[in-house]
Design a protein around this motif. Structure first.
Motif, PDB file in Angstrom:
ATOM      1  N   PRO A 206      28.910  31.178 -15.081  1.00  0.00           N
ATOM      2  CA  PRO A 206      29.611  32.111 -13.990  1.00  0.00           C
ATOM      3  C   PRO A 206      29.213  31.229 -12.781  1.00  0.00           C
ATOM      4  N   THR A 207      27.893  31.359 -12.136  1.00  0.00           N
ATOM      5  CA  THR A 207      27.956  30.354 -10.868  1.00  0.00           C
ATOM      6  C   THR A 207      28.261  29.329 -10.320  1.00  0.00           C
ATOM      7  N   LYS A 208      29.450  28.622 -11.642  1.00  0.00           N
ATOM      8  CA  LYS A 208      29.657  27.304 -11.300  1.00  0.00           C
ATOM      9  C   LYS A 208      31.051  27.763 -11.334  1.00  0.00           C
ATOM     10  N   VAL A 209      31.893  29.254 -11.662  1.00  0.00           N
ATOM     11  CA  VAL A 209      32.972  29.869 -11.429  1.00  0.00           C
ATOM     12  C   VAL A 209      32.576  29.736  -9.621  1.00  0.00           C
ATOM     13  N   ARG A 210      31.554  30.622  -9.445  1.00  0.00           N
ATOM     14  CA  ARG A 210      32.099  31.421  -7.830  1.00  0.00           C
ATOM     15  C   ARG A 210      31.321  30.015  -7.134  1.00  0.00           C
ATOM     16  N   ARG A 211      31.026  29.364  -7.165  1.00  0.00           N
ATOM     17  CA  ARG A 211      30.706  28.280  -6.348  1.00  0.00           C
ATOM     18  C   ARG A 211      32.515  27.423  -5.959  1.00  0.00           C
ATOM     19  N   ILE A 212      33.210  27.549  -7.142  1.00  0.00           N
ATOM     20  CA  ILE A 212      34.425  26.606  -6.753  1.00  0.00           C
ATOM     21  C   ILE A 212      35.707  27.936  -5.938  1.00  0.00           C
ATOM     22  N   ARG A 213      35.275  29.152  -6.436  1.00  0.00           N
ATOM     23  CA  ARG A 213      35.527  30.110  -5.596  1.00  0.00           C
ATOM     24  C   ARG A 213      35.401  30.586  -4.064  1.00  0.00           C
ATOM     25  N   GLN A 214      34.290  29.837  -3.708  1.00  0.00           N
ATOM     26  CA  GLN A 214      33.332  29.986  -2.564  1.00  0.00           C
ATOM     27  C   GLN A 214      34.539  28.976  -0.930  1.00  0.00           C
ATOM     28  N   ALA A 215      34.511  27.487  -2.300  1.00  0.00           N
ATOM     29  CA  ALA A 215      34.691  26.557  -1.915  1.00  0.00           C
ATOM     30  C   ALA A 215      36.631  26.866  -1.467  1.00  0.00           C
ATOM     31  N   GLY A 216      37.107  27.819  -1.776  1.00  0.00           N
ATOM     32  CA  GLY A 216      38.572  28.691  -1.351  1.00  0.00           C
ATOM     33  C   GLY A 216      39.632  27.561  -2.153  1.00  0.00           C
ATOM     34  N   ALA A 217      39.112  27.365  -3.950  1.00  0.00           N
ATOM     35  CA  ALA A 217      40.096  27.176  -4.867  1.00  0.00           C
ATOM     36  C   ALA A 217      40.482  27.812  -5.953  1.00  0.00           C
ATOM     37  N   GLU A 218      41.991  28.062  -6.529  1.00  0.00           N
ATOM     38  CA  GLU A 218      42.113  28.481  -7.057  1.00  0.00           C
ATOM     39  C   GLU A 218      41.679  28.528  -9.220  1.00  0.00           C
ATOM     40  N   VAL A 219      41.128  29.493  -9.339  1.00  0.00           N
ATOM     41  CA  VAL A 219      40.586  29.315 -11.041  1.00  0.00           C
ATOM     42  C   VAL A 219      40.837  29.477 -11.784  1.00  0.00           C
ATOM     43  N   LEU A 220      41.266  28.871 -13.022  1.00  0.00           N
ATOM     44  CA  LEU A 220      42.151  29.313 -14.321  1.00  0.00           C
ATOM     45  C   LEU A 220      41.189  29.148 -15.249  1.00  0.00           C
ATOM     46  N   GLN A 221      41.043  29.968 -15.916  1.00  0.00           N
ATOM     47  CA  GLN A 221      39.898  29.939 -17.445  1.00  0.00           C
ATOM     48  C   GLN A 221      40.822  30.051 -18.326  1.00  0.00           C
TER      49      GLN A 221
ATOM     50  N   PRO B  86      45.473  22.281  -1.338  1.00  0.00           N
ATOM     51  CA  PRO B  86      45.254  23.364  -2.448  1.00  0.00           C
ATOM     52  C   PRO B  86      44.369  22.564  -3.407  1.00  0.00           C
ATOM     53  N   ALA B  87      43.440  23.161  -4.077  1.00  0.00           N
ATOM     54  CA  ALA B  87      43.290  23.141  -5.701  1.00  0.00           C
ATOM     55  C   ALA B  87      43.103  24.174  -6.620  1.00  0.00           C
ATOM     56  N   VAL B  88      44.032  23.506  -7.597  1.00  0.00           N
ATOM     57  CA  VAL B  88      43.196  24.698  -8.472  1.00  0.00           C
ATOM     58  C   VAL B  88      42.598  23.640 -10.250  1.00  0.00           C
TER      59      VAL B  88
ATOM     60  N   HIS C  77      32.912  19.341 -11.745  1.00  0.00           N
ATOM     61  CA  HIS C  77      33.624  18.238 -11.721  1.00  0.00           C
ATOM     62  C   HIS C  77      34.381  18.797 -11.089  1.00  0.00           C
ATOM     63  N   ALA C  78      34.895  21.000 -11.029  1.00  0.00           N
ATOM     64  CA  ALA C  78      36.051  21.221 -10.344  1.00  0.00           C
ATOM     65  C   ALA C  78      34.958  21.998  -9.041  1.00  0.00           C
ATOM     66  N   ILE C  79      33.561  22.156  -9.313  1.00  0.00           N
ATOM     67  CA  ILE C  79      33.251  22.253  -7.600  1.00  0.00           C
ATOM     68  C   ILE C  79      33.559  21.271  -6.717  1.00  0.00           C
ATOM     69  N   ALA C  80      33.319  20.362  -7.532  1.00  0.00           N
ATOM     70  CA  ALA C  80      33.115  18.441  -6.337  1.00  0.00           C
ATOM     71  C   ALA C  80      34.427  18.421  -5.884  1.00  0.00           C
ATOM     72  N   VAL C  81      35.269  18.845  -7.389  1.00  0.00           N
ATOM     73  CA  VAL C  81      37.317  18.683  -6.255  1.00  0.00           C
ATOM     74  C   VAL C  81      37.156  19.891  -5.704  1.00  0.00           C
ATOM     75  N   ALA C  82      36.471  20.720  -6.156  1.00  0.00           N
ATOM     76  CA  ALA C  82      37.558  21.733  -4.979  1.00  0.00           C
ATOM     77  C   ALA C  82      36.420  22.118  -3.386  1.00  0.00           C
ATOM     78  N   MET C  83      35.702  21.073  -3.462  1.00  0.00           N
ATOM     79  CA  MET C  83      34.794  21.163  -2.241  1.00  0.00           C
ATOM     80  C   MET C  83      35.977  19.733  -1.648  1.00  0.00           C
ATOM     81  N   ALA C  84      35.953  18.922  -1.991  1.00  0.00           N
ATOM     82  CA  ALA C  84      36.261  17.774  -1.354  1.00  0.00           C
ATOM     83  C   ALA C  84      38.005  18.479  -0.783  1.00  0.00           C
ATOM     84  N   ALA C  85      38.487  18.864  -1.870  1.00  0.00           N
ATOM     85  CA  ALA C  85      39.916  19.328  -1.633  1.00  0.00           C
ATOM     86  C   ALA C  85      39.719  20.060  -0.147  1.00  0.00           C
ATOM     87  N   ARG C  86      39.219  21.440  -0.360  1.00  0.00           N
ATOM     88  CA  ARG C  86      38.404  21.475   1.388  1.00  0.00           C
ATOM     89  C   ARG C  86      38.799  20.873   2.352  1.00  0.00           C
ATOM     90  N   GLU C  87      38.154  19.877   2.215  1.00  0.00           N
ATOM     91  CA  GLU C  87      37.647  18.938   3.547  1.00  0.00           C
ATOM     92  C   GLU C  87      38.507  18.330   3.857  1.00  0.00           C
TER      93      GLU C  87
END
Lengths: 337, 337
Positions: A117-132, A106-108, A92-102
């Protein structure tokens, strides 16, 4: 947790019904891929039934979560939202990050400390902020609420937001259409359960169709089974599971309300069955799926073995998987060749 | 090598033309799967072009070879053949074995001694006899000829049989239709070259369309490149390659005759590029392909990098791959994340 975006009667909020799902499909248009419904002789032979695989592992962002996220983010963007925040085990986080970029917003995203880790990397690739933070749903929800208050961000709840539930429902609607186009008709549809949005969407779509809705969850995190027994969502003790996408330890209230009347069966799948199903789908169907999707396949194999269901639809929910896990699974024996 | 089934003017032998391919498609009907044409944002981003993947790794028998084998075996069955024999590095043999089983005919398949064990197992599962001999095309052809003489079996040549070439051409015809249905138009189509049947079929289908035909072969076995330079099929010295499906050390005469006028480009792909393309397709597109298909993807990445081609079709020819190879490839670094 529910925030201000989940009021079902609020102005502009779409109808939670099969018609609402079809309207969601129209709103999505070609912003999601028309992922194919795939059949495999070899898988059918292993199952003893016809399995119809909706390949949302091939979807944009690597999962069906793109559907709901696009609708919810777009609604908020149109309402002038300053930005969005969401908690998730990953997809859901990857999807929100990509949708927000489009949408140029901004998205956190708030994920567990042990997120894939693959999922965290994909979120960052979409330009969003990640908090774990932490490992439980409650840990993540507390941080989401803080961000809502402190930064004025709008929350996109992965289980409660009606746009998310309707959007996820379009995956099942597309599956049913794909089966019909191929001249088939499903006896049952199997969906993996984390927070419950996939099952909730499927309940809306199949209402009145006579198609059985089967929910698949890891035996390690039996949140829907426990909720149905208790008559309300309850927090369960989550044991470790390779199905990182299915680790929410509590089913959402909205999915629960929809599921309690429509889900005919909850299959609690063992870890070894998830691993075996993932290997099977990779080596026999040549599709890479993540363990959450394999959980649905494992449940489909179980109900197929019981007999009585000739055509079973399965939501291959996603394909965001660590390569180390694939290597590990393939190094073990693949069962009967 | 050419036997009695390759005479282009013999009675009942179909026309080698685009019309012949369309007739082949009608004959195949629903005995092959309508494998989807898949797009991937992540692959497109890596390529810098739109790649349209024809997922014949999801085909019955795990490769596009099912198409030609069904037509050729059916033709022989109708003519009262007592049984069939074919040589192959693997996929043509699997396809002939499955087609023969469906027609109730015995089949003997001749493979190299170092054929992929997964492929040998699949042939035996289809109930056919397997002989493994030598490592070169000449080794296998000698045994095929013996079996033809001693046992009266009919030969299904993987590169020369017109039904095989027409059947393989239906994969490209379906790819073009799939792209058109999605509103696209190809600038080029990329096909892997072993004995040459895929390229031969594509040459027929694309004739007069303005679509460039690009042939991809391992630099280790440059049989088409060498033939085009020599002006005739020549036997090349085959170096080791992970693309077990592309090891024929000589292009077929019929594919050569078709290719010499239509193939605009032969891309000789290094082993490291094949491995990297296979990883890329698995991790970014979530599709398991065999190295032969990855060879076409690697060539597509090369021509995409040159620019000037916006839409490139790629035949993902098959998905019959050893799990040990997948494990090995995934254990190496996947390049830029």
């Amino acid at each position: 947790m529910t925030g201000t975006n989940t009021g079902l009667l609020a102005e502009g909020v779409p109808q939670l019904s099969a018609a609402g799902v079809h309207e969601a499909r129209r709103r999505l248009g070609d912003r999601v891929l028309p992922t194919p419904v795939v059949r495999s002789e070899e898988l059918d032979a292993a199952a003893g039934a016809r399995l119809w695989l909706k390949t949302e592992n091939l979807q944009r962002g690597g999962s069906f979560k793109m559907r709901g996220a696009l609708l919810a983010v777009e609604r908020l963007a149109r309402a002038g939202s300053p930005g969005v925040v969401a908690q998730s085990t990953g997809n859901h986080a990857i999807a929100v990050a990509m949708a927000a970029r489009e949408c140029g917003m901004p998205a956190v995203l708030v994920l567990p400390v042990d997120a894939a880790p693959t999922k965290v990397r994909r979120i960052r690739q979409a330009g969003a902020e990640v908090l774990q933070v932490g490992t439980t749903l409650a840990d993540r929800l507390a941080v989401v609420d803080e961000l809502r208050l402190l930064r004025g961000l709008d929350v996109i709840d992965p289980y409660q937001d009606p746009d998310v539930v309707l959007g996820q429902g379009t995956a099942t609607a597309d599956l049913l259409d794909g089966v019909q186009a191929a001249g088939g008709r499903l006896d049952a549809v199997v969906l993996p359960v984390g927070g419950g949005s996939a099952v909730a969407g499927a309940c809306l779509v199949t209402d009145g169709s006579g198609i059985e809705v089967v929910a698949a969850e890891p035996a390690a995190v039996p949140a829907l089974g426990a909720a149905l027994r208790a008559g309300r969502p309850v927090t369960v003790t989550a044991e470790p599971t390779i199905a990182d996408g299915l680790r929410p330890d509590r089913i959402g209230q909205l999915p629960f309300d929809l599921a309690r009347h429509r889900v005919s069966r909850v299959v609690a799948v063992e870890e070894s069955e998830i691993a075996e199903a993932m290997r099977l789908v990779l080596t026999r169907c040549r599709l890479l799926v993540e363990p959450a999707a394999a959980t649905a396949v494992a449940a489909a194999l179980r109900i197929a073995a019981e007999g009585g269901r000739a055509d079973i639809g399965v939501l291959l929910s996603g394909g965001n998987v660590e390569t180390a896990l694939v290597t590990e699974l393939l190094s073990e024996p693949v069962g009967t060749p």
